[in-house]
Design a protein around this motif. Structure first.
Motif, PDB file in Angstrom:
ATOM      1  N   ILE A 192       0.829  -1.200   0.000  1.00 38.96           N
ATOM      2  CA  ILE A 192       0.000   0.000   0.000  1.00 38.96           C
ATOM      3  C   ILE A 192       0.868   1.257   0.000  1.00 38.96           C
ATOM      4  O   ILE A 192       0.409   2.328  -0.412  1.00 38.96           O
ATOM      5  CB  ILE A 192      -0.996   0.005   1.183  1.00 38.96           C
ATOM      6  N   GLY A 193       2.126   1.122   0.431  1.00 31.84           N
ATOM      7  CA  GLY A 193       3.040   2.253   0.311  1.00 31.84           C
ATOM      8  C   GLY A 193       3.322   2.570  -1.146  1.00 31.84           C
ATOM      9  O   GLY A 193       3.313   3.744  -1.556  1.00 31.84           O
ATOM     10  N   VAL A 194       3.553   1.535  -1.937  1.00 26.73           N
ATOM     11  CA  VAL A 194       3.768   1.726  -3.376  1.00 26.73           C
ATOM     12  C   VAL A 194       2.523   2.321  -4.023  1.00 26.73           C
ATOM     13  O   VAL A 194       2.612   3.171  -4.927  1.00 26.73           O
ATOM     14  CB  VAL A 194       4.140   0.386  -4.034  1.00 26.73           C
ATOM     15  N   GLU A 195       1.343   1.905  -3.568  1.00 25.99           N
ATOM     16  CA  GLU A 195       0.102   2.440  -4.127  1.00 25.99           C
ATOM     17  C   GLU A 195      -0.046   3.932  -3.821  1.00 25.99           C
ATOM     18  O   GLU A 195      -0.483   4.712  -4.683  1.00 25.99           O
ATOM     19  CB  GLU A 195      -1.097   1.664  -3.585  1.00 25.99           C
ATOM     20  N   LEU A 196       0.318   4.354  -2.613  1.00 26.97           N
ATOM     21  CA  LEU A 196       0.270   5.792  -2.288  1.00 26.97           C
ATOM     22  C   LEU A 196       1.232   6.582  -3.155  1.00 26.97           C
ATOM     23  O   LEU A 196       0.935   7.709  -3.567  1.00 26.97           O
ATOM     24  CB  LEU A 196       0.587   5.992  -0.808  1.00 26.97           C
ATOM     25  N   ILE A 197       2.381   6.010  -3.454  1.00 27.95           N
ATOM     26  CA  ILE A 197       3.338   6.668  -4.347  1.00 27.95           C
ATOM     27  C   ILE A 197       2.762   6.748  -5.751  1.00 27.95           C
ATOM     28  O   ILE A 197       2.854   7.787  -6.418  1.00 27.95           O
ATOM     29  CB  ILE A 197       4.672   5.906  -4.336  1.00 27.95           C
ATOM     30  N   ARG A 198       2.156   5.666  -6.207  1.00 23.18           N
ATOM     31  CA  ARG A 198       1.569   5.645  -7.556  1.00 23.18           C
ATOM     32  C   ARG A 198       0.488   6.705  -7.695  1.00 23.18           C
ATOM     33  O   ARG A 198       0.355   7.347  -8.747  1.00 23.18           O
ATOM     34  CB  ARG A 198       0.984   4.266  -7.845  1.00 23.18           C
ATOM     35  N   GLY A 256       0.470   9.505  -6.241  1.00 24.42           N
ATOM     36  CA  GLY A 256       1.044  10.830  -6.097  1.00 24.42           C
ATOM     37  C   GLY A 256       0.831  11.449  -4.735  1.00 24.42           C
ATOM     38  O   GLY A 256       1.100  12.643  -4.543  1.00 24.42           O
ATOM     39  N   VAL A 257       0.383  10.648  -3.761  1.00 28.37           N
ATOM     40  CA  VAL A 257       0.168  11.168  -2.408  1.00 28.37           C
ATOM     41  C   VAL A 257       1.507  11.454  -1.734  1.00 28.37           C
ATOM     42  O   VAL A 257       1.654  12.469  -1.037  1.00 28.37           O
ATOM     43  CB  VAL A 257      -0.657  10.162  -1.575  1.00 28.37           C
ATOM     44  N   TYR A 258       2.472  10.565  -1.923  1.00 33.78           N
ATOM     45  CA  TYR A 258       3.800  10.733  -1.333  1.00 33.78           C
ATOM     46  C   TYR A 258       4.857  10.382  -2.369  1.00 33.78           C
ATOM     47  O   TYR A 258       4.595   9.655  -3.336  1.00 33.78           O
ATOM     48  CB  TYR A 258       3.978   9.816  -0.110  1.00 33.78           C
ATOM     49  N   SER A 259       6.049  10.876  -2.142  1.00 33.61           N
ATOM     50  CA  SER A 259       7.195  10.460  -2.936  1.00 33.61           C
ATOM     51  C   SER A 259       7.870   9.293  -2.213  1.00 33.61           C
ATOM     52  O   SER A 259       7.639   9.078  -1.020  1.00 33.61           O
ATOM     53  CB  SER A 259       8.186  11.623  -3.105  1.00 33.61           C
ATOM     54  N   PRO A 260       8.684   8.522  -2.915  1.00 36.53           N
ATOM     55  CA  PRO A 260       9.259   7.313  -2.304  1.00 36.53           C
ATOM     56  C   PRO A 260       9.978   7.550  -0.989  1.00 36.53           C
ATOM     57  O   PRO A 260       9.867   6.743  -0.067  1.00 36.53           O
ATOM     58  CB  PRO A 260      10.207   6.797  -3.389  1.00 36.53           C
TER      59      PRO A 260
END
Length: 344
Positions: free
Chosen positions: A191-197, A199-203
């Motif tokens: 779900i961290g990768v999904e938030l990055i996808r 655009g909510v957060y950067s890696p």
């Protein structure tokens, strides 16, 4: 990371160790180990003794017998072992893990509404069963007596499933320890990768705590985010281990905070002492014992440090992502047997 504390075969100390063209072995002296003289070798020896009785190969069994009546822990390791640097061409990476502790109850109420389930028969019988969404939004689990306990936080429950084991703190102060029982067979999606996808957060911003905070700030969208991961973990109660001891590792014995490591058994034999030189913001130089594994722990210079139980341990473990090196302490003959004939 999905941590599955499943029992691992202990007879893989030679055949199971990776031997490829990319894997190299170098024997060092103890004087080459940064910080060796300053460590508490007796603390490491005590942890080694916890699991060495399960090592049935003759050289390990002999060393375990000697370890039970040793007067100088440092001399024991220096006399009977050699540090071996095993490398596979990949950079070293050291992370941390912990045992979550959640507030819960044995019966549901207005506060404790989110159940931990034991594994249903259908999930055992099928390679792939219902998804997380289907388990949480249908009646498939209801009325079957599969609930082990109820907790008050769905986000912490999600991360408990990621870790694979933990403790439930009951209102009366008692604890129930739970362990991994199985999963629904769906692949794990970060779900961290999904938030990055999205655009909510950067890696570089994503961490477990950041994800938890976002889900809590966005309760409706947050639950939907958690359901982006279709994998679902079922639990079992662990009665034979005191809640005051550490959780069971891959050797089916309790692991010890800041002395137990999760490793890749293809390169590092379970039960072996490991000299860890972790760099980064808080350098760590310590003799540890390889007593656990993890699905994300792959490689000769990859390890996960067990930080203990509870929120403080979780915060410390979550911050860790450091370089360095680790050396496996192997019985002398076993160490030299790894070298090419030209170097023996």
């Amino acid at each position: 990371m999905i941590r599955v504390l499943a029992a691992a075969a202990l007879g893989l100390f030679m055949a199971g160790m990776a031997h490829s063209q990319d894997t190299t072995y170098k024997i060092l002296d103890f004087k080459d180990l940064d910080g060796w003289e300053r460590d508490d070798h007796a603390a490491a020896l005590q942890v080694f003794q916890n699991t060495c009785t399960d090592l049935d190969e003759p050289d390990w069994a002999s060393l375990c017998a000697v370890a039970q009546n040793i007067t100088s822990a440092k001399s024991f390791f220096e006399l009977f072992f050699r540090p071996v640097l095993i490398e596979d061409g990949n950079d070293a990476l050291f992370t941390g893990y912990f045992e979550p502790e959640l507030d819960g109850a044995l019966a549901p109420d207005e506060r404790f509404r989110f159940p931990l389930y034991s594994m249903p028969s259908e999930a055992r019988e099928n390679t792939v069963w219902l998804s997380r969404r289907e388990i949480e939004t249908t009646d498939a689990m209801h009325g079957r007596g599969l609930e082990i306990a109820w907790v008050d936080d769905p986000v912490e429950l999600f991360f408990l499933q990621v870790q694979g084991s933990g403790r439930i703190r009951l209102p009366n102060g008692n604890h129930v320890r739970i362990g991994y029982a199985g999963a629904n067979g769906h692949p794990y999606r970060s779900i961290g990768v999904e938030l990055i996808r999205r655009g909510v957060y950067s890696p570089h911003q994503v961490s477990a705590q950041v994800i938890k905070n976002w889900v809590r700030r966005n309760p409706v969208d947050g639950l939907e985010l958690l359901r982006h991961n279709p994998s679902y973990v079922f639990f079992r109660t662990v009665d034979r281990v005191s809640p005051e001891d550490g959780p069971l590792g891959a050797m089916n014995r309790s692991v010890t905070a800041m002395r137990s490591l999760a490793v890749d058994p293809a390169f590092t034999p379970l039960g072996a002492p490991i000299w860890l030189e972790k760099d980064g913001e808080d350098p760590l130089r310590r003799l540890m014992i390889a007593q656990d594994t993890g699905s994300a722990i792959k490689g000769a210079q990859r390890a996960d440090i067990f930080f203990g139980t509870g929120d403080d341990a979780g915060r410390a473990a979550g911050r860790l992502k450091d370089p360095g090196r680790m050396l496996v302490l192997l019985p002398i003959q076993r160490a030299f047997a790894l070298l090419p004939e030209s170097e023996q």
